[in-house]
Design a protein around this motif. Structure first.
Motif, PDB file in Angstrom:
ATOM      1  N   UNK A 155       0.791  -1.265  -0.016  1.00 48.73           N
ATOM      2  CA  UNK A 155       0.070  -0.064   0.027  1.00 48.73           C
ATOM      3  C   UNK A 155       0.835   1.197  -0.032  1.00 48.73           C
ATOM      4  N   UNK A 156       1.897   1.236  -0.880  1.00 48.07           N
ATOM      5  CA  UNK A 156       2.800   2.468  -0.754  1.00 48.07           C
ATOM      6  C   UNK A 156       3.191   2.531  -2.449  1.00 48.07           C
ATOM      7  N   UNK A 157       3.755   3.720  -2.742  1.00 46.17           N
ATOM      8  CA  UNK A 157       4.326   3.990  -4.042  1.00 46.17           C
ATOM      9  C   UNK A 157       5.770   4.175  -3.633  1.00 46.17           C
ATOM     10  N   UNK A 158       6.658   3.488  -4.391  1.00 45.81           N
ATOM     11  CA  UNK A 158       8.075   3.473  -4.433  1.00 45.81           C
ATOM     12  C   UNK A 158       8.576   4.064  -5.665  1.00 45.81           C
ATOM     13  N   UNK A 159       9.195   5.204  -5.716  1.00 47.67           N
ATOM     14  CA  UNK A 159       9.627   5.920  -6.834  1.00 47.67           C
ATOM     15  C   UNK A 159      11.268   5.760  -6.740  1.00 47.67           C
ATOM     16  N   UNK A 160      11.850   5.282  -7.427  1.00 45.37           N
ATOM     17  CA  UNK A 160      13.409   5.041  -7.702  1.00 45.37           C
ATOM     18  C   UNK A 160      13.949   6.339  -7.910  1.00 45.37           C
ATOM     19  N   UNK A 161      14.970   6.809  -7.136  1.00 46.35           N
ATOM     20  CA  UNK A 161      15.650   7.917  -7.112  1.00 46.35           C
ATOM     21  C   UNK A 161      16.950   8.003  -7.846  1.00 46.35           C
TER      22      UNK A 161
END
Length: 308
Positions: A155-161
């Motif tokens: 239930x999270x959004x993970x955005x690669x940085x």
């Protein structure tokens, strides 16, 4: 239930349930503990159910309290985001930004980027918590987390940085004594050499030129969860260290090593936030500032250009 529920009482209940503490909820909300306690008691009376188990040592949600928390907390978070986003419609982000990050990364690039972000946006208040523990975004009421991947939370959004390159290195004494003076070593020599590790019991992973992943069990001589301490231990001659390449280069005094297994596998940094439809402007822009602090990029975060 003839009387209307006070949304303020509901908000304070959620704070208590999330922190499992009346004192913790008081500190988070800035409301006196006695007021928090009365609000929860009033809510329980109007709903006709007990929401919290209270003992001298801890507070925990009852089944009814857990159900209410699961339903109400996301609604309150969304309402907060809607109101704060509306307040920032003049083009300037606003509100409190609650962030967590790992100790080392958070104290360095992430922390510096958020300091610059807060300085450029005086209507944003930043609350940065540095810990290597994986905190629940929902339970801790966090807007944003920076995690070293992989990210396994639901239930999270993970955005690669960005990628965090790793390297092998050792002191000149260890190179001479344990590696026969060689800077390029095979797997057997590296496995025999004393090693400084940050995750005891875990293998070191390498990636060959063909993309194949290989593993090696280091000969653990010294362990430290903080890579800065691990690099210091390597400088003291305690063994070969595998750590962020930037940290090794900055330390100076260590000899870079190559392994026949390939390049040490690095890590990746992700921005993680709750998977709700509205992402507040302060969160979006904070991620942008941190993304610009990527290792190997321009020196220091720069103010992002405004679009449209």
């Amino acid at each position: 239930m003839d009387e209307m529920i006070d949304p303020g009482d509901l908000r304070l209940f959620v704070a208590v349930a999330r922190h499992a503490s009346f004192v913790g909820a008081s500190r988070r909300t800035g409301v006196p503990t006695s007021t928090v306690s009365r609000a929860v008691a009033r809510l329980e009376e109007r709903l006709g159910v007990r929401l919290l188990h209270r003992t001298s040592r801890r507070v925990s949600a009852t089944d009814e309290g857990a159900r209410l928390l699961a339903r109400a907390a996301p609604v309150l978070d969304q309402l907060r985001d809607v109101l704060e986003d509306a307040a920032g419609r003049d083009g300037e982000p606003t509100g409190r930004l609650r962030v967590t990050a790992p100790v080392v990364t958070g104290a360095e690039r992430v922390g510096r980027a958020l300091i610059a972000y807060a300085a450029a946006h005086p209507r944003v208040t930043v609350d940065l918590r540095l810990t290597n523990s994986v905190l629940s975004l929902v339970e801790e009421a966090l807007d944003l987390a920076f995690r070293v991947g992989p990210v396994a939370e639901a239930d999270v959004v993970a955005r690669r940085l960005w990628a965090i390159p790793y390297a092998l290195a050792a002191s000149p004494a260890v190179v001479a004594r344990a590696l026969g003076g060689r800077r390029r070593v095979d797997a057997a020599a590296l496995a025999r050499a004393p090693a400084v590790v940050t995750h005891p019991g875990r293998p070191w992973r390498f990636r060959g030129a063909d993309g194949t992943q290989r593993e090696l069990r280091p000969n653990e001589r010294f362990a430290a969860s903080d890579p800065r301490v691990a690099v210091e231990a390597a400088l003291a001659g305690l063994g070969v260290v595998r750590a962020p390449a930037e940290m090794i280069a900055r330390a100076g005094g260590l000899v870079p090593l190559e392994c026949a297994l390939g390049e040490p596998e690095g890590r990746e940094l992700f921005a993680v936030y709750p998977s709700r439809r509205l992402v507040p402007r302060r969160v979006r822009e904070a991620i942008d500032w941190v993304r610009r602090a990527e290792p190997g990029g321009a020196d220091g975060p720069r103010r992002p250009r405004r679009h449209g």
